[in-house]
Design a protein around this motif. Structure first.
Motif, PDB file in Angstrom:
ATOM      1  N   MET A 130     -42.166  -8.111   4.160  1.00 17.00           N
ATOM      2  CA  MET A 130     -43.065  -7.590   5.528  1.00 17.00           C
ATOM      3  C   MET A 130     -42.035  -7.365   6.635  1.00 17.00           C
ATOM      4  SD  MET A 130     -46.942  -8.571   4.573  1.00 17.00           S
ATOM      5  CE  MET A 130     -47.648  -8.581   5.501  1.00 17.00           C
ATOM      6  N   GLY A 131     -40.639  -7.397   5.892  1.00 16.56           N
ATOM      7  CA  GLY A 131     -40.580  -7.836   7.409  1.00 16.56           C
ATOM      8  C   GLY A 131     -40.131  -6.536   8.838  1.00 16.56           C
ATOM      9  N   HIS A 132     -40.396  -5.100   8.394  1.00 13.15           N
ATOM     10  CA  HIS A 132     -40.410  -4.217   9.069  1.00 13.15           C
ATOM     11  C   HIS A 132     -40.713  -3.594   9.939  1.00 13.15           C
ATOM     12  CE1 HIS A 132     -36.395  -2.564   7.918  1.00 13.15           C
ATOM     13  NE2 HIS A 132     -36.569  -3.070   6.422  1.00 13.15           N
ATOM     14  N   GLN A 133     -40.824  -2.902  11.015  1.00 12.19           N
ATOM     15  CA  GLN A 133     -41.769  -2.626  11.964  1.00 12.19           C
ATOM     16  C   GLN A 133     -42.694  -1.556  11.579  1.00 12.19           C
ATOM     17  OE1 GLN A 133     -43.581  -5.274  13.616  1.00 12.19           O
ATOM     18  NE2 GLN A 133     -42.140  -6.458  12.909  1.00 12.19           N
ATOM     19  N   GLY A 134     -41.671  -0.597  10.665  1.00 11.59           N
ATOM     20  CA  GLY A 134     -42.108   0.656  10.892  1.00 11.59           C
ATOM     21  C   GLY A 134     -42.003   1.452   9.110  1.00 11.59           C
ATOM     22  N   SER A 135     -42.285   2.833   8.978  1.00 13.72           N
ATOM     23  CA  SER A 135     -42.205   3.030   7.498  1.00 13.72           C
ATOM     24  C   SER A 135     -41.118   2.545   6.532  1.00 13.72           C
ATOM     25  CB  SER A 135     -41.775   4.661   7.409  1.00 13.72           C
ATOM     26  OG  SER A 135     -42.011   4.764   5.772  1.00 13.72           O
ATOM     27  N   VAL A 136     -40.834   1.529   5.490  1.00 15.31           N
ATOM     28  CA  VAL A 136     -39.961   1.527   4.155  1.00 15.31           C
ATOM     29  C   VAL A 136     -39.326   2.511   4.706  1.00 15.31           C
ATOM     30  CG1 VAL A 136     -38.697  -0.266   3.116  1.00 15.31           C
ATOM     31  CG2 VAL A 136     -41.071  -0.630   5.008  1.00 15.31           C
TER      32      VAL A 136
END
Length: 492
Positions: free
Chosen positions: A194-200
């Motif tokens: 869950m480290g991203h702030q946008g779509s993976v």
């Protein structure tokens, strides 16, 4: 399963369907014989599930309609032949005993009859090919079986990949801003990143270590380490549950799928390394051979090469005129291929440290959605122009094979051993082809199984005994398939 024979309306609908299925027999049977046969069919007990019986009835109804149309067209062609022969015979009587005229008449009649005969053969061939394709779709279900569904994401899944080291797990990248690791055998989610702030948008695993590389709409790529423990496999009888149970997925709404997400799954929120240099969405990323460098592709029209240990930018690969859509690295050589919305894909060569050559290939007429290397010396490219092309690295001037489809093609994959191409489509289908462009199969899809939205990506894992092909799409699920490759190639 509810009993529908109790309803008179259902009986009438069933009788109507049965009478339609006997439309060919009507031409050779009396009304009384048809009524008797109708009663015999209605009185038969069948242990098949109602949905399977309906599918069989629909299939044979299609076959019947093809034969009926063919029969009618055959009669019309025969009438045309007879009319033409009568007219030619009448014309021949005006030539009063001239042998030459008779010879000319015979030649004309023979030529016209030959043309009609050729038309008749063409009609037969076209109609029977449709019927054969219907049977082939049925037999494909025997060699391409849905084994397991991986459901927990709360939005569409863009990409998936399988680890190259033990333990072997499946990774998925989703528009819900998370990446997940799954047990292939049980379908259980083992870890959520869950480290991203946008779509993976992409996920790829390190060739020798337990590390994952993800690309995101937050303009970064993350490298993160994972540790997972595989659960105890479920009994074999439960593995085929999503494929064989009498569950109709056509009525399952998206809220139910969303509710199935795991609540007690371990999560990881901090990346080991964050790669920042792009000015736009990072749409894909991959490891170079050896795992010491990675390449990323972005909507800022550039691909970047990074050093993993220092996270420094080594090269910026520019030249595309529009947004990049994908990048892929060669499994054994320092080669990179990038694809773009500018209808081209580019081959970048890093084998010589002093020379970084690039070659541009314009083989498509629309966005190139992906281009991938094979273990041999081939590149396979897929496009929104509904074609897939196979190229020889030693001679890239023209493709050695072109596959034409009926829908846009997304992120393709090629199996390592048998070199079978898996094509995920916008129209929810997944098709398999060999490297020469011969279609091998279409993965089964219905209300009960298969994808219900656009299929975004495919990934092979030939070493896995239960699932050797994985697909994902915007129905928020990944699917594991068992492809009987020897049987598939034998059908060819």
């Amino acid at each position: 399963m509810p009993v529908e024979s109790g309803s008179s309306a259902a009986r009438q609908a069933k009788q109507k369907r049965k009478s339609h299925s006997l439309s060919i027999r009507r031409t050779n049977s009396t009304e009384q014989e048809r009524a008797g046969l109708q009663r015999d069919i209605e009185g038969q007990d069948s242990k098949l599930p109602l949905s399977l019986r309906s599918n069989l009835v629909d299939l044979f109804s299609q076959i019947e309609r093809e034969f009926e149309n063919l029969y009618i067209e055959n009669l019309e062609l025969r009438r045309e032949i007879e009319t033409l022969n009568d007219r030619l015979t009448g014309d021949g009587q005006t030539f009063e005993g001239a042998d030459l005229a008779k010879g000319a008449l015979k030649t004309k009649s023979s030529h016209s009859t030959s043309q009609l005969s050729q038309k008749l053969k063409t009609t037969y061939k076209a109609s029977t090919s449709k019927i054969v394709s219907s049977f082939k779709a049925t037999t494909s279900r025997a060699v391409c079986q849905l084994v397991r569904e991986y459901v927990a994401h709360r939005d569409g899944i863009w990409d998936l990949s399988v680890t190259r080291v033990q333990p072997v797990v499946l990774g998925t990248a989703s528009a819900d801003h998370t990446a997940m690791l799954w047990s292939i055998e049980t379908g259980k989610c083992l870890l959520k990143y869950m480290g991203h702030q946008g779509s993976v948008n992409s996920i790829k695993f390190h060739p020798t270590e337990q590390m994952a590389l993800t690309a995101s709409g937050d303009q970064t790529a993350h490298i993160w380490r994972y540790m997972v423990q595989l659960p105890t496999p479920q009994p074999v009888a439960d593995i085929s549950t999503p494929c064989e149970e009498d569950v109709d997925f056509s009525d399952k709404d998206e809220a139910e799928v969303e509710a199935e997400g795991p609540n007690d799954v371990p999560s990881l929120r901090v990346a080991t390394t964050t790669l920042r240099s792009h000015q736009g969405v990072v749409i894909a990323a991959d490891w170079l051979v050896g795992g010491k460098q990675v390449v990323t592709a972005s909507w800022d029209r550039a691909a970047n090469l990074y050093d993993v240990e220092t996270s420094e930018l080594v090269h910026s690969l520019t030249g595309h005129d529009q947004e990049l859509t994908h990048c892929c690295t060669h499994p054994t050589q320092r080669l990179v291929v990038t694809s773009s919305r500018d209808t081209t894909f580019r081959l970048w060569d890093f084998r010589d440290p002093s020379i970084h050559s690039v070659n541009v290939f314009q083989g498509h007429t629309d966005t190139v959605t992906s281009a991938v290397f094979t273990v041999g010396d081939n590149v396979v490219s897929g496009s929104d122009d509904r074609t897939v092309k196979v190229w020889d690295l030693k001679n890239m001037r023209s493709p050695i094979a072109t596959i034409r489809t009926d829908s846009a093609v997304n992120r393709i994959s090629v199996s390592v051993n048998q070199r079978i191409i898996a094509l995920p489509h916008d129209n929810r289908q997944v098709r398999l082809f060999d490297m020469s462009g011969v279609r091998l199969a279409r993965l089964p899809r219905s209300n009960r199984q298969g994808h219900r939205r656009m299929v975004c990506c495919s990934a092979w894992c030939e070493d896995n005994a239960s699932c050797n092909l994985f697909t994902c799409g915007f129905d928020r699920q990944a699917i594991g398939w068992n492809i009987n490759i020897p049987a598939l190639l034998q059908e060819k």
